[in-house]
Design a protein around this motif. Structure first.
Motif, short mmCIF file in Angstrom:
data_model
loop_
_atom_site.label_atom_id
_atom_site.label_comp_id
_atom_site.label_asym_id
_atom_site.label_seq_id
_atom_site.Cartn_x
_atom_site.Cartn_y
_atom_site.Cartn_z
N LEU A 1 -99.39 -82.04 45.67
CA LEU A 1 -99.78 -83.32 45.28
C LEU A 1 -101.92 -83.68 45.86
O LEU A 1 -101.90 -83.93 45.42
CB LEU A 1 -99.33 -84.35 45.42
CG LEU A 1 -97.81 -84.24 45.13
CD1 LEU A 1 -96.86 -85.66 45.09
CD2 LEU A 1 -97.61 -83.75 43.68
N ARG A 2 -102.13 -82.19 46.53
CA ARG A 2 -103.38 -82.96 47.18
C ARG A 2 -104.25 -81.96 46.88
O ARG A 2 -105.38 -82.45 46.78
CB ARG A 2 -103.08 -82.73 48.85
CG ARG A 2 -102.49 -84.20 49.74
CD ARG A 2 -102.63 -83.61 51.12
NE ARG A 2 -102.01 -84.62 51.79
CZ ARG A 2 -102.78 -85.26 52.78
NH1 ARG A 2 -102.87 -85.18 53.30
NH2 ARG A 2 -101.73 -86.31 53.93
N HIS A 3 -103.93 -81.64 46.11
CA HIS A 3 -105.06 -80.23 45.52
C HIS A 3 -103.73 -79.47 44.28
O HIS A 3 -103.23 -78.99 44.40
CB HIS A 3 -104.95 -78.80 46.31
CG HIS A 3 -105.74 -79.27 47.91
ND1 HIS A 3 -107.00 -79.47 47.78
CD2 HIS A 3 -104.86 -79.34 49.29
CE1 HIS A 3 -106.95 -79.68 48.92
NE2 HIS A 3 -105.56 -79.66 49.79
N LEU A 4 -104.35 -80.05 42.87
CA LEU A 4 -103.75 -80.14 41.87
C LEU A 4 -104.54 -79.54 41.02
O LEU A 4 -105.83 -79.58 41.29
CB LEU A 4 -103.20 -80.48 41.02
CG LEU A 4 -101.79 -81.99 42.19
CD1 LEU A 4 -102.00 -83.11 41.08
CD2 LEU A 4 -100.73 -80.75 41.36
N ASP A 5 -104.42 -78.13 40.09
CA ASP A 5 -104.96 -77.77 39.67
C ASP A 5 -104.38 -77.11 37.95
O ASP A 5 -103.53 -75.99 38.04
CB ASP A 5 -105.86 -76.14 39.70
CG ASP A 5 -106.74 -75.81 38.27
OD1 ASP A 5 -107.02 -76.08 37.65
OD2 ASP A 5 -107.64 -74.81 39.02
N ILE B 1 -103.47 -88.25 21.75
CA ILE B 1 -103.55 -87.19 21.72
C ILE B 1 -104.54 -86.03 23.18
O ILE B 1 -105.04 -86.73 22.29
CB ILE B 1 -103.66 -86.88 20.41
CG1 ILE B 1 -102.76 -87.37 19.32
CG2 ILE B 1 -103.87 -85.19 20.28
CD1 ILE B 1 -102.64 -87.02 17.82
N ILE B 2 -104.39 -85.14 23.88
CA ILE B 2 -104.55 -84.47 25.02
C ILE B 2 -104.41 -82.94 24.44
O ILE B 2 -103.59 -82.47 24.02
CB ILE B 2 -104.14 -84.41 25.70
CG1 ILE B 2 -104.81 -85.82 26.10
CG2 ILE B 2 -104.94 -83.60 26.66
CD1 ILE B 2 -104.59 -86.65 28.18
N ARG B 3 -105.87 -82.28 23.66
CA ARG B 3 -105.25 -81.02 23.62
C ARG B 3 -106.41 -79.76 24.29
O ARG B 3 -107.61 -80.44 25.25
CB ARG B 3 -105.92 -80.21 22.18
CG ARG B 3 -104.98 -81.17 20.88
CD ARG B 3 -103.89 -80.70 20.51
NE ARG B 3 -102.29 -80.44 20.08
CZ ARG B 3 -102.15 -81.74 20.05
NH1 ARG B 3 -101.37 -81.96 21.80
NH2 ARG B 3 -100.83 -82.51 19.26
N ASN B 4 -106.24 -78.89 24.90
CA ASN B 4 -106.69 -78.05 25.25
C ASN B 4 -107.91 -79.22 27.22
O ASN B 4 -108.57 -78.97 27.28
CB ASN B 4 -108.06 -77.41 25.12
CG ASN B 4 -108.43 -76.43 25.93
OD1 ASN B 4 -107.74 -75.75 26.51
ND2 ASN B 4 -109.28 -75.78 25.51
N GLY B 5 -106.44 -79.36 27.35
CA GLY B 5 -107.40 -80.67 28.75
C GLY B 5 -107.25 -79.56 30.41
O GLY B 5 -105.99 -79.25 30.11
N ARG B 6 -107.37 -80.34 31.45
CA ARG B 6 -107.08 -79.39 32.54
C ARG B 6 -108.10 -80.58 33.32
O ARG B 6 -108.92 -81.45 33.10
CB ARG B 6 -108.57 -78.24 32.61
CG ARG B 6 -107.84 -77.63 34.04
CD ARG B 6 -109.10 -76.25 34.30
NE ARG B 6 -108.87 -76.18 35.52
CZ ARG B 6 -109.18 -74.48 35.06
NH1 ARG B 6 -109.52 -73.23 34.81
NH2 ARG B 6 -108.22 -74.04 36.82
N LEU B 7 -107.02 -80.34 34.57
CA LEU B 7 -107.43 -81.29 35.58
C LEU B 7 -107.77 -81.17 36.94
O LEU B 7 -106.72 -80.57 37.22
CB LEU B 7 -106.05 -82.87 35.68
CG LEU B 7 -105.98 -84.20 36.92
CD1 LEU B 7 -107.66 -84.87 36.26
CD2 LEU B 7 -104.53 -84.83 36.24
N LYS B 8 -107.77 -81.57 37.40
CA LYS B 8 -108.16 -81.02 38.88
C LYS B 8 -108.33 -82.02 40.01
O LYS B 8 -108.65 -83.76 39.83
CB LYS B 8 -109.02 -79.84 39.67
CG LYS B 8 -109.42 -78.46 38.83
CD LYS B 8 -110.24 -78.08 39.13
CE LYS B 8 -110.70 -76.59 38.92
NZ LYS B 8 -112.01 -75.63 38.70
N TYR B 9 -107.70 -81.93 40.85
CA TYR B 9 -107.68 -82.97 42.00
C TYR B 9 -107.70 -82.23 43.34
O TYR B 9 -106.77 -82.12 43.50
CB TYR B 9 -106.84 -84.00 41.72
CG TYR B 9 -106.34 -85.39 42.70
CD1 TYR B 9 -107.47 -85.90 42.67
CD2 TYR B 9 -105.95 -85.56 44.08
CE1 TYR B 9 -107.30 -87.38 43.98
CE2 TYR B 9 -105.47 -86.61 45.04
CZ TYR B 9 -106.31 -86.88 45.13
OH TYR B 9 -106.48 -87.92 46.13
#
Length: 192
Positions: free
Chosen positions: A108-112, A86-94
């Motif tokens: 796909l080279r710059h994700l937020d 379970i994931i809640r209030n997540g953020r992924l930057k790549y």
């Protein structure tokens, strides 16, 4: 249960943090060489992942390498199950720092990706197979993608993948299908 978890990369930059991480591990399968996790919860997860140069490693590669067996002669067989993630209030930057980000289009080279909410079941992860249920997932990408609901069941082997009960809901559209099947071959570590 770990509150206020922070992990830095080898350059000292904050790579991963979470307000709460909890996991329950089943001990009996460990005696049989299997990793069985009954539940994992990630609240307030923030991941900052990047790659400095095109030929180089990502900033999280050292973490993956640390989990590998030091004994190269005897490789342990991969056998993992997670009954509930379970994931809640997540953020992924790549970010691939060597390429310039586009100001308006998804790349796909710059994700937020923010507002990640998910319930996932990993029934089996082995070297030659994967059985995964995404029961519910939603997220927003800052360039405009707004996934209100994503769900599916995926079963993959070395030669075939089947996606069942696929559903994708966006603000003004929806895509549903009962079954998608693809056959392929793997040559070495590459998918053909």
């Amino acid at each position: 249960i770990i509150d206020n978890l922070s992990i830095r990369d080898q350059q000292g930059s904050l790579m991963l943090k979470a307000s709460r991480v909890s996991a329950k591990i089943d001990l009996l399968p460990l005696t049989q060489g299997r990793i069985s996790i009954s539940s994992v919860q990630l609240f307030g997860l923030q991941a900052n992942l990047y790659k400095k140069i095109e030929e180089g490693n990502t900033n999280f590669q050292f973490l993956i390498d640390s989990l590998k067996s030091k004994d190269t002669a005897k490789q342990p067989s991969l056998n993992i199950a997670i009954n509930s993630l379970i994931i809640r209030n997540g953020r992924l930057k790549y970010n691939e720092l060597y390429s310039a980000p586009s100001s308006s289009t998804l790349s796909l080279r710059h994700l937020d990706i923010k507002d990640i909410s998910a319930h996932i079941v990993l029934n089996v992860l082995k070297k030659d197979s994967l059985n995964l249920n995404v029961n519910k997932m939603s997220f927003k990408e800052t360039k405009g993608m707004d996934v209100r609901l994503l769900k599916f069941k995926l079963i993959a082997t070395k030669t075939k993948v089947k996606i069942s009960y696929f559903c994708l809901k966006l603000p003004n559209s929806m895509l549903k299908t009962d079954s998608i099947i693809a056959n392929y071959t793997i040559n070495g570590d590459k998918l053909e």
